[in-house]
Scaffold this motif. Structure first.
Motif, PDB file in Angstrom:
ATOM      1  N   ILE A  37     100.149  73.777  94.680  1.00 37.39           N
ATOM      2  CA  ILE A  37      98.987  73.032  95.168  1.00 37.39           C
ATOM      3  C   ILE A  37      99.272  71.537  95.193  1.00 37.39           C
ATOM      4  O   ILE A  37      98.846  70.816  96.092  1.00 37.39           O
ATOM      5  N   GLY A  38     100.008  71.083  94.185  1.00 36.13           N
ATOM      6  CA  GLY A  38     100.252  69.653  94.046  1.00 36.13           C
ATOM      7  C   GLY A  38      99.204  69.023  93.140  1.00 36.13           C
ATOM      8  O   GLY A  38      98.119  69.586  92.929  1.00 36.13           O
ATOM      9  N   THR A  39      99.511  67.869  92.603  1.00 36.77           N
ATOM     10  CA  THR A  39      98.582  67.183  91.700  1.00 36.77           C
ATOM     11  C   THR A  39      98.474  65.720  92.065  1.00 36.77           C
ATOM     12  O   THR A  39      99.457  65.093  92.469  1.00 36.77           O
ATOM     13  N   ASN A  40      97.275  65.175  91.934  1.00 32.77           N
ATOM     14  CA  ASN A  40      97.090  63.744  92.108  1.00 32.77           C
ATOM     15  C   ASN A  40      97.544  63.027  90.842  1.00 32.77           C
ATOM     16  O   ASN A  40      97.443  63.565  89.736  1.00 32.77           O
ATOM     17  N   LEU A  41      98.016  61.825  90.987  1.00 32.17           N
ATOM     18  CA  LEU A  41      98.564  61.086  89.860  1.00 32.17           C
ATOM     19  C   LEU A  41      97.488  60.704  88.850  1.00 32.17           C
ATOM     20  O   LEU A  41      96.484  60.071  89.184  1.00 32.17           O
ATOM     21  N   VAL A  42      97.704  61.106  87.619  1.00 36.23           N
ATOM     22  CA  VAL A  42      96.876  60.693  86.492  1.00 36.23           C
ATOM     23  C   VAL A  42      97.823  60.264  85.375  1.00 36.23           C
ATOM     24  O   VAL A  42      98.725  61.014  85.000  1.00 36.23           O
TER      25      VAL A  42
END
Length: 383
Positions: A37-42
């Motif tokens: 899915i991928g992840t947004n940067l946190v």
């Protein structure tokens, strides 16, 4: 307002949690599905100090008051996480760093952003992580901190992030350690570094032009003191051997603590005709330890009355040597009944230079036949 919303879509810095009941925070663990899915940067910053060595506190660029700015602050930064798991070296390194120094330790958790099937996405996120860390350091400086006390340790893409931070501060960061993965073993460089923190032995490094010259004993001198690899290498920063840019080389064993023990073997031969070949060295210690070194990688030419020096490396310390074995192998396939006549040989410990030099005189090595004999302590030449 529009610009602020846009920023939030790109990266998020988790704010510190302020509550009456203290909460321990841990590294983000993600399911494998996030890889697809991928992840947004946190970016989450987990702070350990002497007061909370086993319970991490969340901090951010505007909340650094829990740091003791008079102590060294280490940023530990992981790299690409293709499956969202916690780095298997993280817990051990976190513990070791706190054992060897009284420090502020900040674990930079950017697992959301590093977990993706698309490596280029993770690479693109590294600069934003570096910007966030730069803001944290700016705040540390505002409350009285010093760049000299900042140490960035980056693994894989974490090394890239460390480099970006260093550039932001014009190379004035106290120390940057980058651990790039090796092709042969993706974790070896990390575990070498961990082992160096409080190892029972030292991994010595030798400045040299090339690895070939290092193996050929052209970069090792018995009467010099050489730097130690790893966490404590900063103690050598004023040593002229470590003036950068510089290349250093060393060997490692296959198991923790990965140390190798080096000797220099000086040989003078008496054969009328030059011999060319390899020598394999074995040693037996009075402590019962038996080791055998690999033959010299490049064939040596043994000319009459000319001294040849070999670098001998073994994976155990034999202590005081009771006996040694030598095997001569010719570089030429067709040379029957060949022997190598040794007028004098001297064995010197490079790892422990204060140990006595050991000698042997007038021996003959038959081709491909191992010969074992005892050594005697070398006598100082008469003046």
């Amino acid at each position: 307002m529009f610009h602020w919303l846009l920023f939030c879509l790109c990266a998020t810095v988790i704010p510190p949690v302020v509550s009456q009941e203290r909460k321990c925070h841990s590294f983000t663990k993600l399911p494998v599905t996030d890889t697809i899915i991928g992840t947004n940067l946190v970016v989450r910053l987990l702070l350990y100090t002497g007061k909370n060595s086993s319970c991490a506190t969340l901090i951010n660029a505007t909340h650094t008051s829990l740091l003791d700015v008079n102590k060294k602050t280490i940023f530990l930064i992981h790299g690409y996480r293709p499956f969202g798991s916690i780095p298997n070296w993280l817990t051990r390194m976190t513990q070791k760093l706190q054992m060897v120094d009284d420090i502020n330790l900040i674990i930079v958790d950017w697992n959301r952003g590093a977990t993706t099937i698309n490596y280029s996405v993770a690479v693109a996120n590294t600069k934003r992580v570096a910007e966030i860390l730069g803001d944290v350091i700016d705040n540390i400086l505002k409350i009285g901190g010093s760049l000299d006390l900042i140490h960035m340790i980056g693994v894989s893409l974490g090394a890239h992030i460390s480099g970006f931070v260093g550039s932001r501060f014009s190379g004035q960061i106290g120390r940057i350690t980058g651990k790039r993965y090796m092709v042969c073993d993706h974790q070896r460089s990390v575990y070498l570094y961990i082992s160096s923190m409080n190892s029972t032995c030292n991994i010595t490094v030798y400045p040299c032009t090339s690895y070939e010259e290092f193996l050929d004993a052209r970069c090792t001198e018995h009467d010099k003191t050489y730097p130690i690899f790893g966490y404590h290498i900063d103690k050598w920063k004023n040593n002229h051997l470590m003036k950068f840019p510089n290349k250093v080389f060393f060997q490692t064993s296959t198991e923790d603590p990965f140390c190798m023990y080096y000797y220099l073997l000086d040989i003078v031969t008496w054969n009328k005709n030059t011999r060319k070949g390899y020598i394999t060295v074995g040693m037996t210690g009075q402590n019962g330890v038996i080791v055998k070194a690999e033959a010299n990688q490049y064939a040596k030419s043994f000319e009459k009355f000319k001294e040849v020096t070999l670098l001998v490396s073994v994976n155990k310390d034999v202590g005081n040597i009771s006996s040694i074995s030598l095997t001569f192998s010719s570089a030429y396939l067709v040379e029957p009944k060949l022997k190598l006549g040794i007028l004098q040989m001297k064995l010197r410990s490079l790892t422990y230079p204060k140990r006595p030099h050991l000698c042997r005189y007038d021996i003959a090595l038959q081709k491909d036949l191992e010969e074992e004999f005892q050594l005697i302590e070398c006598q100082a030449p008469e003046i």
